[in-house]
Design an enzyme around this catalytic site. Structure first.
Site, PDB file in Angstrom:
ATOM      1  N   ASP A 157      18.000 -88.832-109.740  1.00 26.05           N
ATOM      2  CA  ASP A 157      17.836 -88.450-111.145  1.00 26.05           C
ATOM      3  C   ASP A 157      18.551 -87.140-111.472  1.00 26.05           C
ATOM      4  O   ASP A 157      18.381 -86.581-112.549  1.00 26.05           O
ATOM      5  CB  ASP A 157      16.352 -88.340-111.514  1.00 26.05           C
ATOM      6  CG  ASP A 157      15.619 -87.253-110.732  1.00 26.05           C
ATOM      7  OD1 ASP A 157      16.249 -86.577-109.882  1.00 26.05           O
ATOM      8  OD2 ASP A 157      14.408 -87.069-110.970  1.00 26.05           O
ATOM      9  N   HIS A 189      18.330 -84.184-109.736  1.00 23.17           N
ATOM     10  CA  HIS A 189      17.702 -82.910-109.387  1.00 23.17           C
ATOM     11  C   HIS A 189      18.374 -82.293-108.166  1.00 23.17           C
ATOM     12  O   HIS A 189      18.909 -82.992-107.308  1.00 23.17           O
ATOM     13  CB  HIS A 189      16.191 -83.069-109.156  1.00 23.17           C
ATOM     14  CG  HIS A 189      15.815 -83.810-107.904  1.00 23.17           C
ATOM     15  ND1 HIS A 189      15.282 -85.084-107.925  1.00 23.17           N
ATOM     16  CD2 HIS A 189      15.859 -83.451-106.592  1.00 23.17           C
ATOM     17  CE1 HIS A 189      15.026 -85.468-106.686  1.00 23.17           C
ATOM     18  NE2 HIS A 189      15.372 -84.498-105.856  1.00 23.17           N
ATOM     19  N   GLU A 203      13.416 -80.874-111.491  1.00 23.20           N
ATOM     20  CA  GLU A 203      13.447 -82.180-112.123  1.00 23.20           C
ATOM     21  C   GLU A 203      14.059 -82.102-113.531  1.00 23.20           C
ATOM     22  O   GLU A 203      14.149 -81.024-114.130  1.00 23.20           O
ATOM     23  CB  GLU A 203      12.033 -82.752-112.194  1.00 23.20           C
ATOM     24  CG  GLU A 203      11.368 -82.979-110.836  1.00 23.20           C
ATOM     25  CD  GLU A 203      11.913 -84.200-110.088  1.00 23.20           C
ATOM     26  OE1 GLU A 203      13.056 -84.606-110.341  1.00 23.20           O
ATOM     27  OE2 GLU A 203      11.175 -84.736-109.245  1.00 23.20           O
TER      28      GLU A 203
END
Length: 259
Positions: free
Chosen positions: A136, A138, A143
């Site tokens: 994603d 990160h 995050e």
């Protein structure tokens, strides 16, 4: 940003070690930032080989882990301080007392995060930071949607990150912690040099966003576009969505393959 694309992970590890080793030969008291996960393992193996061969030493160096789970016992084998010792530092001449990780088991993880950030600054900052990247986008455990200038802090793991990390907990998602202490993006960006490794097609979209996409909190790793000394080492799968591969190959050859 220098982007190198290679056919196998062992080659990536060797190239990464060739980039990192001179820093600690020139500055034996340097500070190395350590990432966990699968991607950096070939790099750690290559650095171990250099120590075993007597061409590199970490005997006077310090190391700081990028992150640590919150609420996981310090004795748990998947606590990141234990993971790093097992796969890397215990196989070298790093003094165990010189290998640091956030106090994720602390009763006050927020205070522990601030203390860890101060500890990195007191050590003079990180000279070389090893990084991976999540599917994603990160880096560390920063995050999506977080501040691009954050300091070391408590963060909460997305469901995707927990699913990706379940493999380290025998596939049991319920055993994966939900929170962590992580170096912030601002902290990471203060390192003198960044070496980021990504392997596998599952990282391809995140890599494409990081290298060629707009800088955005949706893809936290895109912040590294602002760093003036970053090397990105990829296998074919991780590089599969890049649109400027020919240019990256040309630039890599011009800089590193002039013999």
């Amino acid at each position: 940003m220098q982007v190198g694309i290679f056919n196998d992970e062992s080659k990536i590890g060797e190239i990464g070690a060739e980039i990192i080793a001179p820093v600690f030969i020139d500055k034996p008291t340097g500070v190395l930032g350590l990432a966990t996960g699968s991607s950096p393992l070939p790099l750690y193996d290559a650095l171990v080989k250099k120590v075993e061969a007597g061409t590199l030493s970490f005997a006077q160096a310090q190391a700081f882990c990028l992150d640590e789970y919150v609420g996981l016992s310090m004795e748990h084998p998947e606590a990141y301080r234990n993971f790093i010792r097992r796969v890397f530092t215990a196989r070298t001449d790093f003094p165990d007392s010189a290998v640091h990780a956030p106090a994720g088991a602390s009763d006050d993880p927020y205070a522990a995060a601030a203390e860890y950030d101060a500890q990195i600054k007191a050590a003079g900052g990180v000279d070389v930071q090893i990084l991976g990247i999540g599917s994603d986008g990160h880096i560390g455990f920063n995050e999506p949607s977080g501040s691009l200038s954050s300091r070391t802090h408590v963060d909460f793991l997305t469901e995707q990150t927990r699913q990706d990390n379940a493999r380290f907990f025998d596939g049991n998602l319920a055993d994966v912690p939900t929170a962590c202490i992580t170096q912030g993006l601002g902290t990471i960006m203060e390192a003198g040099k960044l070496v980021l490794i990504a392997t596998g097609a599952g990282k391809a979209e995140a890599v494409a966003q990081m290298v060629e996409g707009p800088v955005s909190a949706r893809w936290p790793a895109t912040v590294v576009q602002f760093h003036n000394d970053i090397t990105v080492l990829l296998d074919e799968g991780a590089a599969s969505k890049l649109t400027m591969r020919d240019y990256y190959a040309q630039a890599w050859k011009a800089q590193y393959d002039q013999s």
